[in-house]
Scaffold this active site. Structure first.
Site, PDB file in Angstrom:
ATOM      1  N   HIS A 180      61.492   4.282  -6.932  1.00 40.11           N
ATOM      2  CA  HIS A 180      61.199   3.159  -7.390  1.00 40.11           C
ATOM      3  C   HIS A 180      62.522   2.751  -7.977  1.00 40.11           C
ATOM      4  O   HIS A 180      63.193   3.041  -8.236  1.00 40.11           O
ATOM      5  CB  HIS A 180      60.168   3.730  -8.432  1.00 40.11           C
ATOM      6  CG  HIS A 180      59.049   3.788  -7.755  1.00 40.11           C
ATOM      7  ND1 HIS A 180      57.839   3.280  -7.355  1.00 40.11           N
ATOM      8  CD2 HIS A 180      57.680   4.724  -7.758  1.00 40.11           C
ATOM      9  CE1 HIS A 180      57.220   3.480  -6.318  1.00 40.11           C
ATOM     10  NE2 HIS A 180      57.566   4.471  -7.328  1.00 40.11           N
TER      11      HIS A 180
ATOM     12  N   HIS B 286      52.648   6.612 -10.464  1.00 47.25           N
ATOM     13  CA  HIS B 286      53.321   7.061 -10.871  1.00 47.25           C
ATOM     14  C   HIS B 286      53.698   7.289 -12.659  1.00 47.25           C
ATOM     15  O   HIS B 286      52.831   7.497 -13.803  1.00 47.25           O
ATOM     16  CB  HIS B 286      54.785   8.018 -10.706  1.00 47.25           C
ATOM     17  CG  HIS B 286      53.898   9.059  -9.347  1.00 47.25           C
ATOM     18  ND1 HIS B 286      53.592   8.606  -8.435  1.00 47.25           N
ATOM     19  CD2 HIS B 286      54.321  10.611  -9.934  1.00 47.25           C
ATOM     20  CE1 HIS B 286      53.789  10.102  -7.831  1.00 47.25           C
ATOM     21  NE2 HIS B 286      53.890  10.959  -8.939  1.00 47.25           N
TER      22      HIS B 286
END
Length: 571
Positions: free
Chosen positions: A211, A160
């Site tokens: 993350h 992303h």
């Protein structure tokens, strides 16, 4: 389903168990009772295993800081915002909107975006499967997402973040290029929007617990690097493709196929390779389609080579909207027809290739000789949804709060292995501290004085408190009550086991048996990876090559044929 296929499903089950974190200057003696402790050492070659073990401590160091940050920031509004805007960094979003750039005359921008995005998805997936680094631990983190498949991938680096930064950097470059004719006011708005977009996606990956800082930092650097390369050498690359013979795109296709072949095989059943293959197909289709369209006599050569003819003042909004709708329908129609056709046609071909000894088997993919046919409605695509999935996709967009999920506990094999490894590390640290402060203590006494908490993790230390205490659940709170919802019903994917009161009197062998029991329960609650078939790789390459060809050549040719296109020289 025949016995061979049943056997292949058994292969998809996780193996039992994981390796403790070794100190950099000391070789650990593995516990023979825990096969999982040797998982990554046996699955990865040394040149991949050693860097992975050096990076794991960073992932573990981040986790309590990420948990503290998430706990301080969380609110229902931010949960909805970040889980929804994460879709703006997905492959699906870009694959639906990138073709529109070509159909509306922004061929140069479209090619540049495809180059940076396809490279970003491929190389971030390449690195994920190379190092097999897990996402930050859950718990203590809670994972907030609208896509359950994302959590099945490794964590490093963040795709992303790679996508968001590559798009933002390339957009800023285009806005500041000498050829830019954007009005100064609009230019400023677009600059701010690009920066906010990248920042929002990056912060959202951390907020959602998907993350860590290291994942998004490296992902962002990778995206920026790929965009800089495109900005510096993109025009030269386009000239190489469009002014040469077919040899030029053929060389590019060959390089892409070689990269697909050498894509690292992961230690766990991770779907990263699927996305990498899909975008490799996109790159192939873009280069072949652009090269051929530039020689068709239908393309404009200004302002750049092989530009799709478009002029809004001539076509008008109704015809422009019609082009986009018809083009998108072409993409879905191609996918709905070609994918099932290829999954029926290719298995017999693969069996012949396999009988000749020419096949190239890949871990976690069942070979054609081991199944009769590929099941219908195979849910193998995280890039472009099938037509049957569109209603549920639209529903999730209309009701984001109901569509998101908040999950607690390991969601993938990599998560489970890291949880076990972290448990082993904390046990060793606790015992080491105990022996240092009490030199005469024996191992039995150490076990008695260090009752475990989460997965048997001991939180005691020389100071009486482990650094992660308070972030990991304790025996008294090791149940679902610990995870009472902040905004909605949250799903605990694995319920921590509460140790019995007699644990302290168990001998180490009994402790090992308890560990194995917990590990089996943990793996049994993971979402089982689906069976993947060898023909899927070629199927994805062909399907996504075709989608890219529709964007750059097939669609524009159809537009001219049905009266929605332009011909002649550009005005």
């Amino acid at each position: 389903m025949d016995s061979k296929l049943a056997g292949s499903e058994e292969m998809a089950k996780p193996e039992s168990l994981l390796e403790p974190f070794p100190t950099l200057n000391m070789v650990e003696k593995l516990d023979a009772g825990l096969r999982s402790l040797d998982h990554y050492r046996t699955k990865l070659p040394l040149w991949r295993y050693v860097p992975r073990q050096r990076l794991i401590p960073l992932v573990r160091w981040e986790t309590p800081h990420l948990a503290t940050m998430q706990k301080a920031m969380r609110s229902p509004a931010l949960d909805t915002y970040f889980s929804t805007t994460a879709n703006l960094g997905t492959h699906t979003f870009f694959m639906i909107f990138l073709p529109i750039l070509f159909w509306c005359g922004y061929t140069s921008l479209g090619r540049g975006m495809v180059h940076v995005l396809a490279s970003g998805v491929f190389f971030s997936g390449f690195l994920k499967d190379m190092w097999c680094l897990p996402r930050p631990l859950s718990p203590p983190l809670k994972r907030i997402t609208m896509s359950h498949s994302t959590a099945l991938e490794y964590g490093f680096p963040s795709t992303h973040s790679t996508n968001a930064v590559s798009v933002a950097v390339y957009a800023l470059f285009m806005l500041h290029s000498p050829d830019s004719s954007v009005h100064p006011t609009l230019k400023t708005i677009l600059e701010v929007a690009s920066c906010c977009y990248a920042t929002s996606i990056i912060l959202g990956r951390i907020y959602c617990g998907m993350h860590g800082f290291f994942d998004v930092l490296v992902g962002s650097l990778l995206g920026a690097l790929l965009s800089i390369i495109q900005c510096l050498y993109g025009d030269n690359f386009d000239r190489f493709i469009h002014t040469g013979t077919f040899k030029a795109p053929a060389i590019v296709v060959l390089i892409i196929l070689v990269l697909v072949r050498i894509h690292p095989e992961p230690a766990d059943d991770c779907p990263c390779f699927d996305d990498s293959v899909a975008f490799a197909g996109v790159m192939i289709g873009i280069e072949l389609g652009n090269w051929h369209f530039g020689r068709s006599g239908m393309a404009w050569d200004k302002p750049v080579l092989a530009t799709v003819p478009f002029n809004l003042s001539v076509l008008g909004w109704p015809r422009t909207i019609a082009r986009i709708i018809i083009g998108v329908l072409m993409v879905f129609a191609w996918r709905e027809v070609m994918k099932p056709a290829l999954l029926r046609i290719l298995p017999p071909v693969f069996r012949v290739v396999e009988s000749l000894g020419l096949n190239l088997p890949r871990r976690f993919f069942v070979q054609a000789s081991e199944y009769n046919k590929v099941p219908n409605q195979l849910k193998d695509d995280n890039v472009i949804p099938s037509v049957s999935e569109i209603p549920s996709l639209l529903t999730s967009m209309r009701h984001p709060r109901r569509s998101r999920s908040v999950s607690i506990g390991p969601q993938s094999e990599a998560d489970a292995y890291e949880t076990l490894a972290y448990r082993a590390q904390l046990r060793r640290e606790s015992k080491s501290d105990m022996k240092r402060t009490n030199p005469g203590i024996d191992e039995k006494s150490s076990v008695q004085q260090n009752s475990p908490d989460y997965f048997g993790i001991s939180t005691s230390s020389a100071s009486g408190r482990h650094p992660t205490a308070g972030l990991l659940p304790t025996p008294a709170s090791s149940n679902l009550d610990l995870y009472k919802p902040m905004t909605e019903a949250e799903t605990a994917l694995y319920t921590p086991l509460t140790p019995s009161s007699s644990l302290g009197s168990r001998r180490p062998s009994a402790e090992r048996r308890q560990d194995e029991k917990e590990e089996k329960e943990m793996f049994s609650k993971l979402e089982k990876p689906r069976v993947r078939y060898d023909v899927e790789v070629i199927t994805k390459l062909i399907v996504y090559t075709g989608i890219a060809w529709i964007a750059v050549e097939g669609g524009p040719i159809l537009f001219v044929t049905i009266g929605l296109g332009l011909q002649g020289e550009p005005p």
